[in-house]
Design an enzyme around this catalytic site. Structure first.
Site, short mmCIF file in Angstrom:
data_model
loop_
_atom_site.label_atom_id
_atom_site.label_comp_id
_atom_site.label_asym_id
_atom_site.label_seq_id
_atom_site.Cartn_x
_atom_site.Cartn_y
_atom_site.Cartn_z
N ASP A 104 0.83 -1.20 0.00
CA ASP A 104 0.00 0.00 0.00
C ASP A 104 0.87 1.26 0.00
OD1 ASP A 104 -2.44 -1.35 0.05
OD2 ASP A 104 -2.42 -1.50 2.23
N PHE A 105 1.90 1.25 0.84
CA PHE A 105 2.82 2.39 0.90
C PHE A 105 3.43 2.66 -0.48
CE2 PHE A 105 7.14 4.03 1.42
CZ PHE A 105 6.91 5.17 2.19
#
Length: 379
Positions: A169-170
């Site tokens: 996600d990052f």
């Protein structure tokens, strides 16, 4: 001046010191494999979320959403999760992260303005959290490395409120660029941009179902897969999950229930799908990419078992179109939204078919024609 900046000045009497825009990001392939910390194929699109921030002279935190016409507030000493604060909890989680890091954050004025539709497969809460963190980083500690930035955000994610935020996600939040898909590398918090071109349109279709699967149901299945893969690692210590093949299920001797076997088989195939899908895009092989996407949805339906007749109907209608059209469920299976790539010349045919969908199932679908965009930037 942006509309959000006008709202911020009307609410707080000052212009923002920093304004951040985030294009809505989501994973196309590999999202359900993130417990293995392996790559995903992702994209950012032009469904933006704006965030404005300005310092206060006192120790109060003020949060304002002009779309919802709601305000929330907190203080340095009273910064805690409150169920009634709903969307503002994500902003408070980011502040908490930087306070734990050691940043002396006095009062803050924050405004958010989201153009992310509620049920389009993009988590606007996590996007809000990340935008807040990005604004704080760039305003107060611009020299912070990506590795440290991720570690700081994890603090809020793990200890302030419980929501899903992975290394992949990052990478998708940081790496998205206009005209590109993103191949993430969660292990070292890096990403590779893959340029895309052609006549294909990116289309998100909200099936009209409020929730396709429950969060607890998905988490239970993911936990079973995680336990199963830990068993594989014990009997095959020198083999990476990236090198697993479907044969490993029988050859390893690991005992699985039929439900676990199907889910694990899906994960193994999805790991390979990320590689194959990325490789196809790098060669501009849209026919090969479409095949990978279509097969991935089949796995979600038959092996991981998180699709439904309504979503499968929408996916099939896209797959029946001429050219290299493809479609797949996105959003971890929590909501019934599909990602599709459709040739421009056959898009109207797909729209006509949606009238039939409403007659058959009784749900009114929402269509979002989107383009790739930068994932996050200061404006």
């Amino acid at each position: 001046m942006l509309e959000i900046e006008k709202f911020h000045k009307q609410e707080y009497g000052v212009l923002p010191e920093i304004t951040v825009i985030h294009g809505g990001s989501f994973h196309i392939l590999g999202e359900l494999c993130d417990f293995l910390n392996l790559p995903t194929l992702s994209v950012s699109v032009n469904l933006p979320l704006y965030l404005c921030l300005s310092p206060r002279k006192d120790s109060g935190y003020r949060f304002y959403d002009p779309v919802l016409q709601e305000s929330r507030r907190s203080t340095f000493s009273g910064l805690k999760f409150k169920k009634e604060d709903r969307w503002a909890n994500y902003l408070k989680a980011a502040i908490y992260s930087f306070l734990k890091y050691g940043l002396d954050l006095k009062g803050l004025n924050v405004s958010v303005f989201s153009g992310i539709p509620h049920n389009c497969g993009i988590d606007s809460g996590v996007a809000m959290f990340f935008c807040m963190g990005f604004a704080l980083k760039n305003l107060y500690v611009p020299e912070m490395s990506n590795e440290n930035f991720y570690s700081v955000l994890r603090e809020g994610c793990d200890n302030f409120m419980s929501f899903h935020f992975s290394s992949a996600d990052f990478c998708k939040f940081m790496g998205g660029r206009e005209g590109c898909f993103v191949l993430t590398n969660p292990k070292d918090k890096s990403w590779e941009k893959i340029p895309v071109s052609g006549d294909e349109m990116i289309v998100l279709t909200d099936s009209g179902l409020s929730f396709l699967s429950s969060k607890s149901e998905i988490e239970l299945r993911e936990n079973k897969c995680s336990i199963a893969f830990s068993k594989f690692k014990k009997v095959l210590p020198g083999v990476s999950p990236e090198d697993y093949t479907p044969d490993i299920i029988s050859e390893s001797g690991v005992v699985l229930s039929e439900e676990e076997r199907r889910a694990v088989l899906y994960i193994i195939r999805e790991i390979q799908a990320v590689k194959e899908g990325g490789a196809a895009l790098q060669k501009s092989d849209l026919a090969g990419f479409s095949k990978v996407i279509n097969n991935s949805h089949q796995g979600l339906r038959d092996l991981f078992e998180i699709s439904c007749p309504e979503v499968d109907w929408l996916v099939r209608r896209v797959q029946e179109l001429e050219g290299t059209s493809c479609s797949r469920l996105i959003g971890r299976g929590l909501r019934g939204c599909t990602f599709s790539m459709i040739k421009k010349e056959v898009f109207d045919i797909y729209m006509e078919k949606l009238d039939e969908y409403e007659r058959i199932f009784g749900f009114h679908p929402a269509i979002y024609r989107v383009k790739t965009s930068d994932s996050i930037k200061i404006i």
